[in-house]
Every structure is written in C-alpha cells, then in structure tokens.
Design a protein around this motif. Structure first.
Motif, PDB file in Angstrom:
ATOM      1  N   MET A   1       1.113  -1.116   0.041  1.00 19.28           N
ATOM      2  CA  MET A   1       0.164   0.021  -0.062  1.00 19.28           C
ATOM      3  C   MET A   1       0.934   1.268  -0.015  1.00 19.28           C
ATOM      4  O   MET A   1       1.771   1.407   0.682  1.00 19.28           O
ATOM      5  CB  MET A   1      -1.050   0.011   1.264  1.00 19.28           C
ATOM      6  CG  MET A   1      -1.741   1.173   1.198  1.00 19.28           C
ATOM      7  SD  MET A   1      -2.760   1.138   2.830  1.00 19.28           S
ATOM      8  CE  MET A   1      -3.551   2.727   2.627  1.00 19.28           C
ATOM      9  N   GLY A   2       0.598   2.080  -0.995  1.00 18.16           N
ATOM     10  CA  GLY A   2       1.392   3.435  -1.178  1.00 18.16           C
ATOM     11  C   GLY A   2       0.758   4.434  -0.155  1.00 18.16           C
ATOM     12  O   GLY A   2       0.015   4.264   0.670  1.00 18.16           O
ATOM     13  N   ALA A   3       1.165   5.875  -0.589  1.00 17.92           N
ATOM     14  CA  ALA A   3       0.662   6.803   0.066  1.00 17.92           C
ATOM     15  C   ALA A   3      -0.729   7.392  -0.056  1.00 17.92           C
ATOM     16  O   ALA A   3      -1.079   6.984  -1.216  1.00 17.92           O
ATOM     17  CB  ALA A   3       1.647   8.131  -0.163  1.00 17.92           C
ATOM     18  N   ILE A  45      -2.813  22.077   2.497  1.00 18.40           N
ATOM     19  CA  ILE A  45      -3.865  21.776   1.279  1.00 18.40           C
ATOM     20  C   ILE A  45      -3.936  20.450   1.324  1.00 18.40           C
ATOM     21  O   ILE A  45      -4.785  19.957   0.687  1.00 18.40           O
ATOM     22  CB  ILE A  45      -3.094  22.306   0.126  1.00 18.40           C
ATOM     23  CG1 ILE A  45      -1.730  21.781  -0.280  1.00 18.40           C
ATOM     24  CG2 ILE A  45      -3.158  24.090   0.146  1.00 18.40           C
ATOM     25  CD1 ILE A  45      -1.251  22.114  -1.507  1.00 18.40           C
ATOM     26  N   ALA A  46      -2.866  19.390   2.051  1.00 20.30           N
ATOM     27  CA  ALA A  46      -3.104  18.088   2.071  1.00 20.30           C
ATOM     28  C   ALA A  46      -2.473  17.241   3.183  1.00 20.30           C
ATOM     29  O   ALA A  46      -1.310  17.894   3.428  1.00 20.30           O
ATOM     30  CB  ALA A  46      -2.611  17.630   0.767  1.00 20.30           C
ATOM     31  N   ARG A  47      -2.914  16.410   3.618  1.00 26.32           N
ATOM     32  CA  ARG A  47      -2.185  15.552   4.504  1.00 26.32           C
ATOM     33  C   ARG A  47      -1.939  14.307   3.636  1.00 26.32           C
ATOM     34  O   ARG A  47      -2.776  13.584   3.153  1.00 26.32           O
ATOM     35  CB  ARG A  47      -3.205  14.903   5.494  1.00 26.32           C
ATOM     36  CG  ARG A  47      -3.459  16.273   6.553  1.00 26.32           C
ATOM     37  CD  ARG A  47      -4.328  15.645   7.743  1.00 26.32           C
ATOM     38  NE  ARG A  47      -4.906  16.662   8.707  1.00 26.32           N
ATOM     39  CZ  ARG A  47      -6.134  16.803   8.975  1.00 26.32           C
ATOM     40  NH1 ARG A  47      -7.057  16.112   8.385  1.00 26.32           N
ATOM     41  NH2 ARG A  47      -6.321  17.850   9.807  1.00 26.32           N
ATOM     42  N   ILE A  48      -0.606  13.689   3.769  1.00 24.06           N
ATOM     43  CA  ILE A  48      -0.030  12.791   3.011  1.00 24.06           C
ATOM     44  C   ILE A  48       0.255  11.756   4.126  1.00 24.06           C
ATOM     45  O   ILE A  48       0.934  11.793   4.927  1.00 24.06           O
ATOM     46  CB  ILE A  48       1.250  12.964   2.406  1.00 24.06           C
ATOM     47  CG1 ILE A  48       0.997  14.182   1.003  1.00 24.06           C
ATOM     48  CG2 ILE A  48       1.782  11.935   1.494  1.00 24.06           C
ATOM     49  CD1 ILE A  48       2.158  14.586   0.415  1.00 24.06           C
ATOM     50  N   ILE A  49      -0.351  10.508   3.901  1.00 28.58           N
ATOM     51  CA  ILE A  49      -0.464   9.492   4.881  1.00 28.58           C
ATOM     52  C   ILE A  49       0.084   8.271   4.281  1.00 28.58           C
ATOM     53  O   ILE A  49      -0.043   7.919   3.224  1.00 28.58           O
ATOM     54  CB  ILE A  49      -2.054   9.213   5.522  1.00 28.58           C
ATOM     55  CG1 ILE A  49      -2.680  10.535   5.728  1.00 28.58           C
ATOM     56  CG2 ILE A  49      -1.938   8.115   6.603  1.00 28.58           C
ATOM     57  CD1 ILE A  49      -4.269  10.538   5.863  1.00 28.58           C
ATOM     58  N   HIS A  50       1.075   7.592   5.349  1.00 25.26           N
ATOM     59  CA  HIS A  50       1.801   6.325   4.647  1.00 25.26           C
ATOM     60  C   HIS A  50       1.765   5.422   5.947  1.00 25.26           C
ATOM     61  O   HIS A  50       1.957   5.792   6.976  1.00 25.26           O
ATOM     62  CB  HIS A  50       2.896   6.812   4.279  1.00 25.26           C
ATOM     63  CG  HIS A  50       3.551   5.622   3.363  1.00 25.26           C
ATOM     64  ND1 HIS A  50       4.237   4.621   4.213  1.00 25.26           N
ATOM     65  CD2 HIS A  50       3.753   5.448   2.067  1.00 25.26           C
ATOM     66  CE1 HIS A  50       4.487   3.704   3.165  1.00 25.26           C
ATOM     67  NE2 HIS A  50       4.446   4.176   1.786  1.00 25.26           N
ATOM     68  N   GLY A  96       8.902   2.718   2.552  1.00 24.59           N
ATOM     69  CA  GLY A  96       7.876   3.945   2.789  1.00 24.59           C
ATOM     70  C   GLY A  96       8.351   5.074   2.535  1.00 24.59           C
ATOM     71  O   GLY A  96       7.788   6.034   1.807  1.00 24.59           O
ATOM     72  N   GLN A  97       9.573   5.343   2.587  1.00 20.80           N
ATOM     73  CA  GLN A  97      10.336   6.334   2.314  1.00 20.80           C
ATOM     74  C   GLN A  97      10.485   6.591   0.691  1.00 20.80           C
ATOM     75  O   GLN A  97      10.347   7.714  -0.050  1.00 20.80           O
ATOM     76  CB  GLN A  97      11.974   6.633   2.855  1.00 20.80           C
ATOM     77  CG  GLN A  97      11.823   6.666   4.288  1.00 20.80           C
ATOM     78  CD  GLN A  97      13.257   6.583   5.043  1.00 20.80           C
ATOM     79  OE1 GLN A  97      14.218   6.418   4.097  1.00 20.80           O
ATOM     80  NE2 GLN A  97      13.217   6.534   6.289  1.00 20.80           N
TER      81      GLN A  97
END
Length: 234
Positions: A1-3, A45-50, A96-97
């Motif tokens: 699963m990606g971001a 403007i956005a939350r990037i969840i990983h 993940g990085q």
C-alpha cells in the motif's frame, strides 16, 4: 500500500516550487519551515498519509484526532506561490520513504524541489551549501552564485531527503538539498536562521526570516529546564 493523500484543497502543484524538511540532524530544516509556515499563516492543502509513518495519532488545533501524516501547505508572498512539506516524522522503512518520495516528486513534476537538511560538523564550522543530482541544474545553480559542493557530505545523504533529491531528474524536477552544518546534539535554531537567510538570497524567494534564534533557544530550554533556563542560556 502506497501513500494516501487527503486533500483539503486542490491547487495545481505541477511546475511549482516546494520546500521540504523532515526531522533530522539538529532539526535545522524543520525549524526553518515551521517558522515560515507560522509567520506567513500557511494554508494546509493536503495530508499525505503512509502506513510506515510511526503509528501516533495526535490532536489538531480543533481537538480532533488526525492520523500520522506529513503536511503539504501553500504560501503566497508578493504574488509568488511556494509550497512547503514537513511533518513530525518520516516513514520508518526504506520502502515507505521511497514511496513517499515518488509521490511528492510526481506532484511537483516539472517544478523545483528544495530539500533542507543538517549535517553534523565541528561547533566552529558554520556553513551552508547545496548538492544536486543533475549536472545541468548544478551549472544553473552555480551560475546563480549558489555554493554547490561536489565532494561532500562525504558519507552521503539518507532518508527522505536523499531520495527526493536523488530521484528528482526522473520526474523532470529540479531537485537539490541545501545543508547547514550543526553540532547535531540538539535542535539548532541558529543554523536554521542562517539557512533561511541563505535560501532567501540564493533562490530569490520572498521568504521572511522570522526565527529569533536566541529567543527560540531560550523558550526551548525553559520548557526542558524551567528552573535553570537562565543559567543554561548564558
């Protein structure tokens, strides 16, 4: 699963300029970006969840629990749009990085990404320099009077900062990493202030330099040792 990207608003990001910093040596870059975001009242403007971010959910300013994320924000200064990206942590796995780096670069395809980071050095060494991953972009930066190094950091760069900088050309992004030297044993607002002043000059960005290094150091020491802050500051 990606971001997973949770958009708060959806402006165009392709071709734009992004400043990136994550916690690291002296928290130099993160201190700088946090200060700019605060001073200019940036627009989230956005939350990037990983999934490989540390599983710690925190309360936001409205008292609502939000998932672990890195925050993409937008600034507009003197009709110039600049985006910032920072967070309390970066993904804990190489995969993940890598996934987060590619997601970020894809959002800013055709643009310019400036990563801010710290490097451990002797206390009497106070320098700012830049590295990049494109020969053409290096020439462009050098012609602008920017100190681009070819022989350091000798041990390389790690983490999200490394991947975003190194993979920029794959996404047609002008990517660089600007590094401030610091002793690295604690947060370094002095190096962060010098970095902001340098970024402002080298990239001709209309950024304020809001860090009062002495006051921020005093505030931090007061949090850690309220009964001894004055002695530690002196």
């Amino acid at each position: 699963m990606g971001a997973l990207i949770e958009w708060i608003s959806r402006p165009n990001t392709e071709g734009e300029t992004l400043l990136v910093a994550m916690p690291g040596v002296g928290d130099v870059g993160k201190l700088a970006i946090d200060a700019v975001n605060s001073e200019l009242d940036s627009e989230p403007i956005a939350r990037i969840i990983h999934p490989s971010l540390p599983p710690i959910a925190k309360l936001d300013e409205n008292g609502l629990l939000v998932p672990p994320h890195v925050l993409l924000s937008r600034l507009e200064i003197d009709n110039k749009v600049v985006f910032t990206l920072t967070g309390d942590a970066q993904p804990m796995t190489p995969e993940g990085q890598h996934e987060l780096a590619t997601e970020i670069l894809d959002l800013f395809k055709g643009g310019e990404v400036i990563v801010l980071a710290g490097m451990i050095a002797d206390a009497d060494r106070k320098e700012i320099f830049t590295i990049t991953s494109s020969a053409d972009y290096r020439i462009e930066l050098e012609n602008s009077g920017i100190d681009v190094r070819r022989d350091e950091p000798k041990s390389g760069v790690i983490g999200l900062a490394a991947l975003i900088t190194a993979m920029g050309p794959i996404f047609e992004v002008k990517s660089s990493c600007t590094i401030a030297t610091t002793i690295g044993r604690s947060i370094d607002p002095v190096a962060a202030q010098l970095m902001l002043e340098t970024i402002r000059k080298w990239w001709n960005l209309p950024l304020p330099v809001p860090i009062d290094a002495t006051q921020r150091l005093a505030d931090k020491l007061n949090e850690l040792h309220p009964e001894k802050a004055s002695d530690l500051i002196s």
